[in-house]
Design an enzyme around this catalytic site. Structure first.
Site, PDB file in Angstrom:
ATOM      1  N   ASP A 119       0.802  -1.214   0.000  1.00  0.00           N
ATOM      2  CA  ASP A 119       0.000   0.000   0.000  1.00  0.00           C
ATOM      3  C   ASP A 119       0.844   1.277   0.000  1.00  0.00           C
ATOM      4  OD1 ASP A 119      -2.290   1.518   0.087  1.00  0.00           O
ATOM      5  OD2 ASP A 119      -3.018   0.722   1.986  1.00  0.00           O
ATOM      6  N   GLU A 145     -13.877   2.376  -0.554  1.00  0.00           N
ATOM      7  CA  GLU A 145     -13.303   2.785   0.725  1.00  0.00           C
ATOM      8  C   GLU A 145     -13.605   4.257   1.026  1.00  0.00           C
ATOM      9  OE1 GLU A 145      -8.727   3.996  -0.386  1.00  0.00           O
ATOM     10  OE2 GLU A 145      -9.124   1.906   0.087  1.00  0.00           O
TER      11      GLU A 145
END
Length: 650
Positions: free
Chosen positions: A402, A457
């Site tokens: 990430d 998200e």
């Protein structure tokens, strides 16, 4: 005499630089590329008599050499026809893909440019045959579309080029795009005045920076981030760039460069287009039989919010065993431990004290469920092989890496190294906080998912992810390849009822809209974003999602209008067909033609919007009917709605 010789030399040189024109047609002769060399190398494209791309200059600047594409006449033109069939290791649209095109290669001194014309698009790339290492200072690529075109412009105002490539694609006239200083990362999708959908992206991106687009002087021009030589860490993940090289790439002198790709067709055919995958490098030779695409029970979106349990939910063994039991109960392949499982974000080889990770991994193996671990890019950059060795020893199934927010050559190479090192250890990779896929997913099939998308998200903190946005993505970002969008919300809201709630998030649109996303969106690793406690409370919805595969043998698009609606069908490896429809905030009706089915009777399990879904987005109905192949099936979708069906042969 000397003066006459000089004049003769100048005349000869001028004649040598006189532009020559070459044409290249697609196999069906509907698409025509015209290439001109001489003073400026350029190309143009027509489709069905419509000018898609007016003459657009291309060139490459390599340090210590004359600019490739300026004052250059081709020494040789080589033509060939290609008609090959490839089998995808991890198919997201088709298992078997036919690569059929005509190619023209113009050869110059030490370099060449290859052009390809397909029935559904075009592409070109530079190739060099130079000794040793080279520095590429710039690659110039103009895209002279008509200003009347309607374009999806990625609304990216960050000029530092440290981007996660997550944006709304603003739909506007091309002549207005980028006037506020924004640039556009790929893919860039546009609609011509005559109704042709063209999408610009790139493929086979290796050892080279990402291409981006900006608007100026009445045309679209490409640019590339320079090599980042140094940066300071502002946080554990965010950087301040402190030194840029004068070049965009330091690379081998003999190589091929990325394909500049433009798909062409209508919105419906775009959903079946595989050109970016076709133009990428074939799989690295090795045994890929260990690969296991599938669905993942994911905890970050739902914030580890469990209820009706006899333990305190949090980062502990009991909580993750609950996720593991849920995954096993519904046949999901993995659970994901997102940020927070490790001792710290920089120490990702030790877990929190209340979590026995080895016990959890072993427990999962006994139930046929793997574990995927979140990792930060910075410790992985510093100690990749050791960290991955630890994960392999533990028995981890894959990683989610990430916050990789740079787009330069070094970061592109980092992506490839991750894929290669994970492949050695039989680990899957989900690239989050990442740029779009551009060939890595074919070369390394374990590189399964890429974010680079404004996904669900963001429901936790904004109202950006609307049904309208959901209908933009298949015609923009998804053209490049798999998306880590993370659908599956159980709490669903109308436009009027939606609120961004961090700890108890909801989605915009109906429950059936969420079901349809699992079929429409391409991602070999598909997250189920909500809490197992909520899924247990909606068993028929959860059972429906659990049946949907994440890879597909065949895709048939039936209806499509970018930003508004679509209807498509996909065939699974077991012979079942899965159909799905999506709509924006407009209520719509369609008729599904089932002529894609093999002859005979089929049982259809349908997940559709309920009669009151326009006012209560969680209203849905699941019903079963029997049809004969070729029958039509009515499709009704509420505002922000969806429709999904599973066809099983009787």
């Amino acid at each position: 005499m000397k003066r006459l010789l000089s004049i003769a030399f100048l005349v000869t040189a001028a004649l040598g630089l006189q532009a020559k024109t070459y044409t290249l047609k697609s196999p069906d002769k509907n698409i025509v590329i015209t290439v001109a060399d001489g003073k400026q190398l350029s190309w143009s494209v027509e489709r069905g008599g419509e000018t898609i791309l007016s003459p657009s200059a291309i060139s490459m600047e390599v340090a210590g050499r004359e600019v490739m594409g300026i004052n250059a006449s081709a020494r040789k033109a080589v033509r060939r026809s290609i008609d090959e069939t490839s089998t995808a290791v991890v198919p997201v649209k088709f298992r078997t893909v036919r690569d059929r095109c005509n190619q023209l290669t113009l050869e110059f001194k030490g370099w060449s440019v290859a052009f390809r014309a397909y029935d559904n698009g075009v592409a070109y790339r530079f190739e060099t045959a130079l000794p040793g290492k080279i520095e590429v200072n710039a690659e110039n690529s103009q895209w002279a579309f008509a200003p009347e075109c309607e374009v999806y412009w990625a609304d990216e105002k960050n000029q530092a080029l440290t981007s996660h490539c997550e944006a709304n694609f603003v739909r506007e006239p091309l002549g207005d795009a980028g006037r506020d200083g924004t640039y556009c990362f790929l893919p860039m999708s546009l609609l011509t005045p005559s109704g042709t959908r063209a999408v610009v992206t790139e493929a086979d991106l290796f050892d080279y920076p990402n291409m981006l687009l900006r608007s100026g002087n009445g045309r679209i021009e490409a640019f590339h981030p320079h090599v980042i030589d140094a940066y300071d860490m502002r946080t554990d993940r965010d950087v301040t760039i402190t030194s840029l090289a004068p070049c965009i790439a330091r690379t081998e002198g003999t190589r091929t460069f990325p394909w500049r790709v433009m798909t062409l067709g209508d919105d419906r055919s775009l959903l079946e287009n595989t050109l970016p995958w076709q133009l990428s490098s074939r799989e690295v030779p090795c045994d890929w039989s260990w690969l296991r695409p599938g669905k993942i029970s994911w905890e970050w979106w739902n914030g580890l919010n469990l209820f009706g349990v006899d333990f305190k939910a949090g980062v502990n063994t009991e909580t993750y065993k609950y996720y593991m039991d849920f995954a096993a109960a519904y046949g999901l392949e993995y659970i994901l431990l997102d940020e927070g499982w490790s001792a710290s974000t920089l120490n990702i080889v030790e877990c929190k004290p209340d979590l026995d990770l080895q016990e959890l991994i072993d427990y999962g193996k006994s139930k046929g469920v793997g574990v995927v671990l979140w990792t930060l890019w910075t410790p992985m950059m510093a100690d990749m092989e050791h960290i991955l060795d630890v994960y392999q020893q533990w028995g981890v199934g894959g990683i989610k890496i990430d916050f990789m927010q740079m787009l330069d050559q070094n970061m592109v190479n980092f992506y490839e190294k991750i894929a290669a090192e994970c492949a050695k250890r039989h680990l899957l990779v989900d690239y989050h906080g990442a740029f779009k896929p551009a060939g890595l997913q074919r070369k390394y099939p374990n590189a399964m998912n890429f974010e680079g998308v404004l996904g669900m998200e963001m429901d936790k903190c904004s109202d950006w992810v609307t049904p309208d946005h959901d209908l933009d993505l298949p015609f923009t970002r998804m053209v490049a390849g798999p998306m880590d969008y993370t659908p599956g919300a159980v709490n669903n809201a109308t436009k009027a009822d939606f609120a961004a709630l961090w700890s108890h998030p909801m989605s915009q649109g109906t429950r059936s809209h969420q079901a349809a996303l699992f079929i429409v969106y391409e991602g070999p690793l598909m997250m189920l974003c909500d809490s197992p406690s909520k899924y247990y409370g909606a068993p028929d919805f959860t059972h429906f999602l659990a049946q949907v595969p994440t890879v597909w043998e065949e895709t048939v698009a039936q209806e499509a209008r970018s930003g508004d609606y679509l209807l498509l069908s996909r065939r699974a490896a077991d012979g079942r067909w899965f159909s799905a429809g999506l709509t924006d905030w407009t209520e719509r009706d369609f008729t599904l033609d089932t002529s894609f089915l093999a002859e005979g009777e089929w049982e259809v399990l349908i997940h559709r919007d309920g009669l009151n879904a326009n006012s209560w987005a969680e209203d849905y109905k699941i019903e079963t009917l029997t049809i004969t192949a070729g029958d039509t099936v009515p499709v009704h979708m509420a505002c922000g709605g969806g429709w999904a069906a599973i066809f099983t042969r009787k």
